[in-house]
Write an enzyme that holds these catalytic residues in place. Structure first.
Site, short mmCIF file in Angstrom:
data_model
loop_
_atom_site.label_atom_id
_atom_site.label_comp_id
_atom_site.label_asym_id
_atom_site.label_seq_id
_atom_site.Cartn_x
_atom_site.Cartn_y
_atom_site.Cartn_z
N CYS A 191 0.85 -1.20 0.00
CA CYS A 191 0.00 0.00 0.00
C CYS A 191 0.88 1.25 0.00
CB CYS A 191 -0.97 -0.03 1.18
SG CYS A 191 -2.39 1.07 1.00
N HIS A 200 -3.32 -5.84 1.21
CA HIS A 200 -2.60 -6.02 2.46
C HIS A 200 -2.50 -7.49 2.87
CE1 HIS A 200 -2.31 -1.78 3.93
NE2 HIS A 200 -3.29 -1.61 3.07
N GLU A 248 -0.63 -8.76 5.06
CA GLU A 248 -0.45 -8.88 6.51
C GLU A 248 -1.78 -8.90 7.26
OE1 GLU A 248 -0.76 -4.44 5.93
OE2 GLU A 248 -0.04 -6.18 4.79
#
Length: 225
Positions: free
Chosen positions: A87, A196, A198
Protein backbone atom coordinates in the site's frame (compact mmCIF):
# COMPACT_ATOMS: atom_id res chain seq x y z
CA UNK A 1 18.94 -19.15 13.56
CA UNK A 2 15.73 -17.74 12.06
CA UNK A 3 15.76 -15.17 9.28
CA UNK A 4 15.46 -11.53 10.29
CA UNK A 5 12.93 -9.38 8.47
CA UNK A 6 12.88 -5.66 9.13
CA UNK A 7 9.63 -3.69 9.33
CA UNK A 8 9.96 0.09 8.91
CA UNK A 9 8.02 2.64 10.94
CA UNK A 10 7.56 6.14 9.51
CA UNK A 11 5.53 8.94 11.12
CA UNK A 12 2.00 8.00 10.07
CA UNK A 13 2.66 4.28 9.52
CA UNK A 14 -0.39 2.21 10.51
CA UNK A 15 0.40 -1.37 9.60
CA UNK A 16 3.85 -1.98 11.05
CA UNK A 17 2.46 -3.98 13.98
CA UNK A 18 0.40 -6.17 11.64
CA UNK A 19 3.37 -6.68 9.32
CA UNK A 20 5.58 -7.66 12.27
CA UNK A 21 2.93 -10.14 13.40
CA UNK A 22 2.83 -11.68 9.91
CA UNK A 23 6.62 -12.02 9.91
CA UNK A 24 6.53 -13.83 13.26
CA UNK A 25 3.59 -15.99 12.17
CA UNK A 26 5.67 -17.18 9.21
CA UNK A 27 8.48 -18.17 11.56
CA UNK A 28 10.95 -15.31 11.11
CA UNK A 29 12.27 -12.76 13.57
CA UNK A 30 10.71 -9.32 13.18
CA UNK A 31 13.13 -6.40 13.57
CA UNK A 32 11.81 -2.86 14.06
CA UNK A 33 13.44 -0.28 11.77
CA UNK A 34 13.08 3.46 12.42
CA UNK A 35 12.68 5.91 9.54
CA UNK A 36 15.37 8.29 10.83
CA UNK A 37 18.13 5.69 11.18
CA UNK A 38 20.77 4.76 8.63
CA UNK A 39 20.68 1.20 10.00
CA UNK A 40 19.02 -1.98 8.74
CA UNK A 41 20.27 -3.91 11.79
CA UNK A 42 21.57 -6.83 9.77
CA UNK A 43 18.17 -7.94 8.46
CA UNK A 44 17.78 -10.37 5.58
CA UNK A 45 14.69 -8.73 4.04
CA UNK A 46 12.57 -5.62 4.56
CA UNK A 47 8.85 -4.87 4.64
CA UNK A 48 7.77 -1.28 3.94
CA UNK A 49 4.27 -1.29 5.45
CA UNK A 50 1.11 0.66 4.79
CA UNK A 51 -0.17 3.85 6.36
CA UNK A 52 0.19 7.55 5.66
CA UNK A 53 3.93 8.22 5.88
CA UNK A 54 4.58 11.85 6.78
CA UNK A 55 0.85 12.49 6.45
CA UNK A 56 0.91 11.83 2.68
CA UNK A 57 1.89 15.46 2.18
CA UNK A 58 3.04 16.50 -1.31
CA UNK A 59 2.28 13.03 -2.76
CA UNK A 60 2.03 9.58 -1.19
CA UNK A 61 5.55 8.33 -0.50
CA UNK A 62 7.22 11.45 -1.90
CA UNK A 63 8.70 12.51 1.45
CA UNK A 64 9.35 9.00 2.76
CA UNK A 65 11.76 8.30 -0.09
CA UNK A 66 14.15 10.81 1.51
CA UNK A 67 14.11 9.10 4.91
CA UNK A 68 17.56 7.91 6.02
CA UNK A 69 16.36 4.31 6.31
CA UNK A 70 15.24 4.34 2.67
CA UNK A 71 18.76 5.24 1.55
CA UNK A 72 19.84 1.96 3.10
CA UNK A 73 16.87 0.02 1.71
CA UNK A 74 17.51 1.23 -1.85
CA UNK A 75 21.18 0.27 -1.64
CA UNK A 76 20.40 -3.14 -0.14
CA UNK A 77 17.64 -3.82 -2.67
CA UNK A 78 19.98 -3.07 -5.55
CA UNK A 79 22.33 -5.69 -4.11
CA UNK A 80 19.53 -8.25 -4.09
CA UNK A 81 17.87 -7.98 -0.68
CA UNK A 82 14.16 -8.92 -0.86
CA UNK A 83 11.90 -5.93 -0.18
CA UNK A 84 8.10 -5.85 -0.01
CA UNK A 85 6.14 -2.61 -0.14
CA UNK A 86 2.47 -2.80 0.83
CA UNK A 87 0.00 0.00 0.00
CA UNK A 88 1.84 3.15 1.13
CA UNK A 89 4.96 1.00 1.01
CA UNK A 90 4.26 0.31 -2.69
CA UNK A 91 3.94 4.04 -3.24
CA UNK A 92 7.26 4.61 -1.45
CA UNK A 93 9.05 1.98 -3.57
CA UNK A 94 7.76 3.64 -6.75
CA UNK A 95 8.79 7.09 -5.53
CA UNK A 96 12.22 5.69 -4.59
CA UNK A 97 12.77 4.32 -8.10
CA UNK A 98 12.90 0.68 -7.05
CA UNK A 99 9.70 -0.01 -8.99
CA UNK A 100 8.33 1.74 -12.08
CA UNK A 101 5.08 3.66 -12.34
CA UNK A 102 3.07 5.71 -9.88
CA UNK A 103 -0.01 5.29 -7.67
CA UNK A 104 -2.65 8.01 -8.16
CA UNK A 105 -6.11 8.79 -6.82
CA UNK A 106 -8.64 6.01 -7.18
CA UNK A 107 -10.68 6.45 -10.36
CA UNK A 108 -13.87 6.94 -8.33
CA UNK A 109 -12.13 9.50 -6.10
CA UNK A 110 -13.27 7.56 -3.03
CA UNK A 111 -11.34 5.64 -0.41
CA UNK A 112 -12.02 1.90 -0.76
CA UNK A 113 -11.91 -0.60 2.10
CA UNK A 114 -13.03 -4.16 1.45
CA UNK A 115 -11.94 -7.74 0.87
CA UNK A 116 -10.68 -8.12 -2.69
CA UNK A 117 -10.04 -11.13 -4.91
CA UNK A 118 -6.65 -11.21 -6.62
CA UNK A 119 -5.27 -13.48 -9.31
CA UNK A 120 -1.68 -14.68 -8.99
CA UNK A 121 0.11 -13.88 -12.24
CA UNK A 122 3.71 -14.58 -11.22
CA UNK A 123 4.68 -17.27 -8.72
CA UNK A 124 8.38 -17.09 -9.46
CA UNK A 125 9.29 -14.02 -7.39
CA UNK A 126 10.91 -14.14 -3.97
CA UNK A 127 7.54 -13.27 -2.44
CA UNK A 128 5.13 -15.54 -4.35
CA UNK A 129 6.60 -19.04 -4.72
CA UNK A 130 4.12 -20.55 -2.26
CA UNK A 131 1.24 -19.80 -4.66
CA UNK A 132 0.07 -21.57 -7.79
CA UNK A 133 0.01 -19.47 -10.94
CA UNK A 134 -3.58 -18.50 -11.63
CA UNK A 135 -4.68 -19.02 -8.03
CA UNK A 136 -7.17 -16.55 -6.61
CA UNK A 137 -6.56 -15.00 -3.20
CA UNK A 138 -8.88 -13.00 -0.95
CA UNK A 139 -6.92 -10.10 0.56
CA UNK A 140 -8.14 -6.84 2.15
CA UNK A 141 -7.59 -3.50 0.45
CA UNK A 142 -7.82 -0.04 2.03
CA UNK A 143 -6.57 2.93 0.06
CA UNK A 144 -7.49 6.19 -1.58
CA UNK A 145 -4.60 6.36 -4.02
CA UNK A 146 -4.13 2.89 -5.45
CA UNK A 147 -4.65 3.58 -9.14
CA UNK A 148 -1.47 2.17 -10.73
CA UNK A 149 -0.36 4.08 -13.81
CA UNK A 150 2.65 3.89 -16.11
CA UNK A 151 3.56 4.61 -19.71
CA UNK A 152 2.35 2.02 -22.21
CA UNK A 153 5.96 1.04 -22.90
CA UNK A 154 6.51 0.35 -19.18
CA UNK A 155 3.28 -1.63 -18.97
CA UNK A 156 4.27 -3.68 -22.00
CA UNK A 157 7.66 -4.33 -20.43
CA UNK A 158 6.08 -5.48 -17.16
CA UNK A 159 3.76 -7.79 -19.07
CA UNK A 160 6.46 -9.10 -21.40
CA UNK A 161 8.88 -9.87 -18.57
CA UNK A 162 6.23 -11.47 -16.37
CA UNK A 163 6.64 -8.82 -13.69
CA UNK A 164 2.94 -8.39 -12.90
CA UNK A 165 2.54 -10.28 -9.61
CA UNK A 166 -1.18 -9.86 -9.03
CA UNK A 167 -4.23 -8.56 -10.87
CA UNK A 168 -7.58 -7.60 -9.44
CA UNK A 169 -10.08 -10.37 -10.16
CA UNK A 170 -13.60 -9.23 -10.92
CA UNK A 171 -14.24 -5.53 -10.40
CA UNK A 172 -11.23 -3.25 -10.52
CA UNK A 173 -11.53 -1.22 -7.27
CA UNK A 174 -9.37 1.75 -8.21
CA UNK A 175 -8.96 1.96 -12.00
CA UNK A 176 -5.42 0.56 -12.10
CA UNK A 177 -4.19 0.09 -15.65
CA UNK A 178 -4.49 -3.51 -16.84
CA UNK A 179 -6.02 -4.41 -13.45
CA UNK A 180 -2.54 -4.43 -11.90
CA UNK A 181 -2.54 -4.97 -8.13
CA UNK A 182 1.15 -5.75 -7.63
CA UNK A 183 4.43 -5.81 -9.55
CA UNK A 184 8.05 -6.82 -9.09
CA UNK A 185 11.44 -5.61 -10.22
CA UNK A 186 13.38 -7.35 -12.97
CA UNK A 187 15.03 -9.79 -10.54
CA UNK A 188 11.84 -10.69 -8.71
CA UNK A 189 13.28 -9.54 -5.37
CA UNK A 190 11.53 -6.19 -4.87
CA UNK A 191 7.74 -6.39 -4.84
CA UNK A 192 4.99 -3.83 -4.38
CA UNK A 193 1.25 -4.31 -4.00
CA UNK A 194 -1.76 -2.32 -2.87
CA UNK A 195 -3.65 -5.16 -1.10
CA UNK A 196 -2.60 -6.02 2.46
CA UNK A 197 -1.31 -9.60 2.87
CA UNK A 198 -0.45 -8.88 6.51
CA UNK A 199 -4.19 -8.56 7.19
CA UNK A 200 -4.85 -12.05 5.82
CA UNK A 201 -2.65 -14.39 7.84
CA UNK A 202 -5.29 -16.11 9.98
CA UNK A 203 -8.67 -17.38 8.84
CA UNK A 204 -10.13 -16.46 12.24
CA UNK A 205 -9.37 -12.76 11.86
CA UNK A 206 -9.06 -13.05 8.07
CA UNK A 207 -10.92 -12.96 5.71
CA UNK A 208 -8.45 -15.76 4.89
CA UNK A 209 -4.87 -16.78 5.58
CA UNK A 210 -4.02 -16.27 1.89
CA UNK A 211 -1.55 -13.49 2.66
CA UNK A 212 0.69 -15.68 4.80
CA UNK A 213 2.10 -17.31 1.67
CA UNK A 214 4.02 -14.14 0.83
CA UNK A 215 5.96 -14.23 4.08
CA UNK A 216 6.55 -17.97 3.82
CA UNK A 217 7.75 -17.49 0.24
CA UNK A 218 10.44 -15.00 1.19
CA UNK A 219 11.65 -17.30 3.96
CA UNK A 220 12.02 -20.05 1.34
CA UNK A 221 13.99 -17.62 -0.83
CA UNK A 222 16.28 -16.65 2.05
CA UNK A 223 16.92 -20.28 2.96
CA UNK A 224 17.66 -21.14 -0.66
CA UNK A 225 20.12 -18.24 -0.88
Amino acid sequence: MSAKIGVITFPGTLDDVDAARAVRRAGAESVALWHADHDLKGVDAVVVPGGFSYGDYLRCGAIAKFAPVMTEVVEAARKGMPVLGVCNGFQILCESGLLPGVLTRNSGLHYVCRDQWLKVENNGSAWTTRYDAGAELLIPIKHGEGNYMADEAVLDELEGEGRVLFRYAGENPNGSQRDIAGITDARGRVAGMMPHPEHAIDALTGPTDDGLGMFLSVLDALVAA
